[in-house]
Motif scaffolding. Structure first.
Motif, PDB file in Angstrom:
ATOM      1  N   ASP A 334      25.017  77.594  11.110  1.00  0.00           N
ATOM      2  CA  ASP A 334      24.799  76.113  11.062  1.00  0.00           C
ATOM      3  C   ASP A 334      23.278  75.675  10.624  1.00  0.00           C
ATOM      4  OD1 ASP A 334      27.265  74.942  11.171  1.00  0.00           O
ATOM      5  OD2 ASP A 334      27.388  75.231  13.351  1.00  0.00           O
ATOM      6  N   HIS A 335      22.501  76.859  10.628  1.00  0.00           N
ATOM      7  CA  HIS A 335      21.068  76.810  10.072  1.00  0.00           C
ATOM      8  C   HIS A 335      21.137  75.662   8.532  1.00  0.00           C
ATOM      9  CE1 HIS A 335      19.010  80.041  12.366  1.00  0.00           C
ATOM     10  NE2 HIS A 335      18.115  79.120  12.254  1.00  0.00           N
ATOM     11  N   LEU A 336      22.311  75.857   8.127  1.00  0.00           N
ATOM     12  CA  LEU A 336      22.313  75.093   6.857  1.00  0.00           C
ATOM     13  C   LEU A 336      22.912  73.754   6.955  1.00  0.00           C
ATOM     14  CD1 LEU A 336      24.244  78.021   4.739  1.00  0.00           C
ATOM     15  CD2 LEU A 336      21.835  77.312   4.566  1.00  0.00           C
ATOM     16  N   MET A 337      23.240  73.266   8.153  1.00  0.00           N
ATOM     17  CA  MET A 337      23.637  71.961   8.561  1.00  0.00           C
ATOM     18  C   MET A 337      22.607  71.001   8.384  1.00  0.00           C
ATOM     19  SD  MET A 337      25.721  70.465  11.699  1.00  0.00           S
ATOM     20  CE  MET A 337      27.129  71.252  11.312  1.00  0.00           C
ATOM     21  N   GLN A 338      22.741  69.907   7.347  1.00  0.00           N
ATOM     22  CA  GLN A 338      21.807  68.694   7.033  1.00  0.00           C
ATOM     23  C   GLN A 338      22.656  67.529   7.162  1.00  0.00           C
ATOM     24  OE1 GLN A 338      20.297  70.220   3.495  1.00  0.00           O
ATOM     25  NE2 GLN A 338      18.617  71.173   4.470  1.00  0.00           N
ATOM     26  N   VAL A 339      22.323  66.764   8.113  1.00  0.00           N
ATOM     27  CA  VAL A 339      23.134  65.449   8.535  1.00  0.00           C
ATOM     28  C   VAL A 339      22.131  64.333   8.631  1.00  0.00           C
ATOM     29  CG1 VAL A 339      24.891  64.355   9.913  1.00  0.00           C
ATOM     30  CG2 VAL A 339      24.729  66.916   9.711  1.00  0.00           C
ATOM     31  N   THR A 340      22.298  62.996   7.837  1.00  0.00           N
ATOM     32  CA  THR A 340      21.788  61.841   8.068  1.00  0.00           C
ATOM     33  C   THR A 340      22.860  60.988   9.192  1.00  0.00           C
ATOM     34  OG1 THR A 340      20.681  61.976   6.116  1.00  0.00           O
ATOM     35  CG2 THR A 340      20.940  59.785   7.007  1.00  0.00           C
ATOM     36  N   VAL A 341      22.107  60.527  10.188  1.00  0.00           N
ATOM     37  CA  VAL A 341      22.752  59.341  10.961  1.00  0.00           C
ATOM     38  C   VAL A 341      21.966  58.138  11.047  1.00  0.00           C
ATOM     39  CG1 VAL A 341      23.763  58.986  13.296  1.00  0.00           C
ATOM     40  CG2 VAL A 341      23.687  61.349  12.470  1.00  0.00           C
ATOM     41  N   ALA A 342      22.553  57.185  10.107  1.00  0.00           N
ATOM     42  CA  ALA A 342      21.698  55.964   9.770  1.00  0.00           C
ATOM     43  C   ALA A 342      22.610  54.595  10.046  1.00  0.00           C
ATOM     44  CB  ALA A 342      21.276  56.003   8.440  1.00  0.00           C
ATOM     45  N   PHE A 343      21.973  53.616  10.433  1.00  0.00           N
ATOM     46  CA  PHE A 343      22.375  52.344  10.488  1.00  0.00           C
ATOM     47  C   PHE A 343      23.633  52.020  11.351  1.00  0.00           C
ATOM     48  CE2 PHE A 343      20.903  52.748   5.936  1.00  0.00           C
ATOM     49  CZ  PHE A 343      19.703  52.174   6.172  1.00  0.00           C
ATOM     50  N   ASN A 344      23.799  52.993  12.452  1.00  0.00           N
ATOM     51  CA  ASN A 344      24.849  52.966  13.187  1.00  0.00           C
ATOM     52  C   ASN A 344      24.607  52.064  14.528  1.00  0.00           C
ATOM     53  OD1 ASN A 344      26.686  54.876  11.755  1.00  0.00           O
ATOM     54  ND2 ASN A 344      24.985  56.253  12.137  1.00  0.00           N
ATOM     55  N   HIS A 345      25.674  51.380  15.153  1.00  0.00           N
ATOM     56  CA  HIS A 345      25.360  51.054  16.611  1.00  0.00           C
ATOM     57  C   HIS A 345      25.999  51.928  17.534  1.00  0.00           C
ATOM     58  CE1 HIS A 345      26.522  47.676  19.560  1.00  0.00           C
ATOM     59  NE2 HIS A 345      25.404  48.164  20.016  1.00  0.00           N
ATOM     60  N   PHE A 346      25.391  52.228  18.369  1.00  0.00           N
ATOM     61  CA  PHE A 346      25.944  53.150  19.666  1.00  0.00           C
ATOM     62  C   PHE A 346      25.897  52.075  20.741  1.00  0.00           C
ATOM     63  CE2 PHE A 346      24.042  56.506  16.905  1.00  0.00           C
ATOM     64  CZ  PHE A 346      24.933  57.167  16.903  1.00  0.00           C
ATOM     65  N   GLY A 347      27.075  51.726  21.251  1.00  0.00           N
ATOM     66  CA  GLY A 347      27.346  50.586  22.047  1.00  0.00           C
ATOM     67  C   GLY A 347      28.016  51.126  23.293  1.00  0.00           C
ATOM     68  N   GLN A 348      28.875  50.129  23.820  1.00  0.00           N
ATOM     69  CA  GLN A 348      29.224  50.007  25.179  1.00  0.00           C
ATOM     70  C   GLN A 348      30.100  51.193  25.416  1.00  0.00           C
ATOM     71  OE1 GLN A 348      31.400  46.434  25.849  1.00  0.00           O
ATOM     72  NE2 GLN A 348      29.616  45.118  25.842  1.00  0.00           N
ATOM     73  N   GLY A 349      29.827  51.765  26.707  1.00  0.00           N
ATOM     74  CA  GLY A 349      30.842  52.698  27.006  1.00  0.00           C
ATOM     75  C   GLY A 349      30.576  54.007  26.803  1.00  0.00           C
ATOM     76  N   LEU A 350      29.373  54.363  26.075  1.00  0.00           N
ATOM     77  CA  LEU A 350      28.954  55.681  25.553  1.00  0.00           C
ATOM     78  C   LEU A 350      28.279  56.452  26.680  1.00  0.00           C
ATOM     79  CD1 LEU A 350      28.193  55.198  21.793  1.00  0.00           C
ATOM     80  CD2 LEU A 350      30.249  55.897  22.659  1.00  0.00           C
ATOM     81  N   VAL A 351      28.394  57.668  26.697  1.00  0.00           N
ATOM     82  CA  VAL A 351      27.667  58.493  27.927  1.00  0.00           C
ATOM     83  C   VAL A 351      26.638  59.503  27.099  1.00  0.00           C
ATOM     84  CG1 VAL A 351      28.065  60.330  29.476  1.00  0.00           C
ATOM     85  CG2 VAL A 351      29.688  58.578  29.080  1.00  0.00           C
ATOM     86  N   GLN A 352      26.996  60.149  26.060  1.00  0.00           N
ATOM     87  CA  GLN A 352      26.090  60.992  25.365  1.00  0.00           C
ATOM     88  C   GLN A 352      26.500  61.587  24.120  1.00  0.00           C
ATOM     89  OE1 GLN A 352      26.458  64.989  27.456  1.00  0.00           O
ATOM     90  NE2 GLN A 352      28.587  64.496  28.068  1.00  0.00           N
ATOM     91  N   ARG A 353      25.605  62.488  23.731  1.00  0.00           N
ATOM     92  CA  ARG A 353      25.844  63.088  22.216  1.00  0.00           C
ATOM     93  C   ARG A 353      25.832  61.886  21.015  1.00  0.00           C
ATOM     94  NH1 ARG A 353      30.454  67.995  22.756  1.00  0.00           N
ATOM     95  NH2 ARG A 353      29.505  68.859  24.636  1.00  0.00           N
ATOM     96  N   MET A 354      24.455  61.531  20.703  1.00  0.00           N
ATOM     97  CA  MET A 354      24.530  60.508  19.883  1.00  0.00           C
ATOM     98  C   MET A 354      23.548  60.737  18.777  1.00  0.00           C
ATOM     99  SD  MET A 354      24.574  57.265  22.427  1.00  0.00           S
ATOM    100  CE  MET A 354      25.199  57.802  24.239  1.00  0.00           C
ATOM    101  N   PRO A 355      23.411  61.988  18.240  1.00  0.00           N
ATOM    102  CA  PRO A 355      24.130  62.986  18.321  1.00  0.00           C
ATOM    103  C   PRO A 355      23.891  64.052  19.117  1.00  0.00           C
ATOM    104  CG  PRO A 355      22.912  63.215  16.410  1.00  0.00           C
ATOM    105  CD  PRO A 355      22.575  62.049  16.983  1.00  0.00           C
ATOM    106  N   ARG A 356      24.417  65.073  19.541  1.00  0.00           N
ATOM    107  CA  ARG A 356      24.145  66.410  19.930  1.00  0.00           C
ATOM    108  C   ARG A 356      24.163  67.442  18.828  1.00  0.00           C
ATOM    109  NH1 ARG A 356      23.904  71.654  21.619  1.00  0.00           N
ATOM    110  NH2 ARG A 356      24.203  72.119  23.836  1.00  0.00           N
TER     111      ARG A 356
END
Length: 475
Positions: A334-356
């Protein structure tokens, strides 16, 4: 030379570990072995040796739009609509006013409705992804325009653009061995590229996990499409997939057994975990405008060499483990893993991993964090995390103010990991614990307005999650 050596190490790691990574495959037959080997090659082809070039390219698109579009915001902040007079360059020889830049960056952040009355005015382009298609009245006649709109590490994803339109007319999922024509399961196992749309509002209760094939787009625009109260979506050892404009919730763990995964193959699967979307050893995946909540396991998992992924414009609520990027501290592939996390809403009732995150390179940019109960962004095994232009509103409890969490590492170890916060907006006491050396690389910008490298001037996704688009109407 160093990059080449590292790539050889990655190749060797993947080649030795892939055969043992069966996921939910009950019998790793010749078909799945070939898929695994092909997926390994796609991972190496999709990997970007210089990931900061990709993040800078993303920021250029955001800044170009925001600087041109938000002249009214600039007028209020700086008393002038001439944005070319605003010096935002990071040249060490000039006299940048960092306070002015922060004021500018924060003045153009997005404004989510968050329970307020639904916006009923003219179409407002909200970010460079949506700008590509959303305000066009004829979007329903030109659905494949969406395939040209991806940004970030998943920017090459075109899904089923090269194929025909497939209309899902039947919400049933009664036979996973002989899927009925007109159902979603029948569509996603076809060999050719397909752009999959829906004939009406529907709730699809998957009796087993939905195993997709490459070159597919699931496009829910125009109707309320729910995948709920059954199995989730599995993207395994494939590439080039778009999932857009649907709602995924109340996903449960389903039993295994024989499941058809292509028109000419089926195999034995073990029980599924209950992920909303599971990405396993796959590349070029774009998840956009998807609303997700209440899954048995994760909302989105991307693991085992998956890369070239963009998760954008989504709305996440009511869940413990939201997004997992890299499942194992022992899997160095997973050294090769490349991810974009963009323009999202992390809203009600979330606990963790946004991301992990584990191992790879992660661009977390222009998201809105309004709820968490443990932490927002976390990780282990020295991931690189670049957080830019996000808004973090901390919970009221004093012990929940920290945005970040590093697992299973001493400070002496994690202090070497590159976790940087650039132009994030911290509210209600939120704070981001940075580590590693500050980024010093200058981006290669090819547009007329100079912008601070790595600085994102806007978070303008007005409506996160699935869109309520109707044909003939600007969304």
């Amino acid at each position: 030379m160093a990059v080449g050596k590292a790539m050889l190490i990655f190749v060797f790691t993947l080649a030795t570990l892939i055969p043992s990574l069966l996921a939910d495959i009950g019998i790793f037959d010749d078909v799945w072995q070939k898929r695994a080997q092909d997926a390994k090659k796609m991972t190496l082809e999709a990997y970007v040796p210089d990931p900061e070039e990709a993040t800078d390219a993303f920021n250029v698109e955001v800044n170009k739009y925001s600087l041109a579009k938000n002249s009214s915001s600039l007028y209020g902040a700086f008393g002038s609509t001439n944005i070319t007079n605003l010096d935002l360059d990071d040249d060490d020889n000039d006299n940048d006013n960092d306070a002015d830049f922060e004021q500018f960056a924060n003045s153009t952040r997005r404004n989510l409705r968050q329970g307020r009355k639904k916006y009923a005015g003219p179409c407002q382009v909200t970010n460079p992804i949506d700008r590509c298609w959303r305000c066009q009245r004829n979007w329903a006649k030109n659905r494949k325009q969406l395939a040209k709109c991806a940004l970030g590490f998943g920017r090459r994803t075109t899904g089923g653009m090269a194929g025909r339109i497939y209309v899902v007319t039947d919400s049933s999922d009664n036979n996973v061995m002989k899927p009925k024509p007109g159902t979603l399961r029948h569509a996603v196992i076809q060999k050719e590229p397909l752009w999959i749309i829906f004939s009406k509002n529907m709730n699809i209760k998957l009796s087993k996990e939905l195993i997709m094939s490459s070159h597919k787009t699931i496009d829910g625009r125009g109707h309320h499409v729910h995948i709920s109260y059954g199995g989730g979506i599995t993207i395994q050892f494939i590439h080039n997939v778009i999932i857009h404009g649907i709602r995924i919730h109340h996903i449960i763990a389903t039993s295994g057994g024989n499941i058809r995964d292509s028109v000419d193959h089926y195999g034995i699967r073990t029980n599924s975990d209950g992920d909303g979307i599971s990405i396993f050893g796959s590349t070029d995946v774009w998840i956009d405008h998807v609303s997700m909540s209440r899954c048995t396991d994760g909302l989105i998992d991307a693991i085992m060499g998956s890369t070239a992924i963009t998760i954008s414009n989504c709305h996440f609520t009511h869940h413990n483990d939201a997004i997992l990027l890299g499942a194992s501290d022992s899997y160095s592939g997973d050294h090769l893993m490349q991810v974009t996390v963009a323009f999202n809403h992390f809203g009600q009732g979330l606990v963790q991993r946004m991301p992990r995150c584990r191992w790879g390179f992660f661009h977390v940019v222009n998201n809105d964090y309004t709820h968490w109960r443990l932490y927002a962004i976390g990780g282990s095994k020295h991931p690189t995390i670049i957080s830019q232009g996000n808004r973090f509103i901390a919970p009221p409890e004093s012990h929940l103010k920290q945005v970040t969490k590093r697992d299973y590492a001493t400070k002496g170890e994690w202090s070497k990991w590159t976790w940087r916060s650039e132009n994030d907006l911290m509210m209600n006491g939120a704070f981001f614990v940075q580590s590693g050396q500050p980024r010093t690389k200058k981006p290669n910008r090819k547009f007329m307005i100079k912008a601070k490298p790595g600085a994102v001037a806007t978070r303008m996704t007005r409506f996160a999650g699935a869109l309520d688009c109707k044909p003939g109407r600007k969304c």
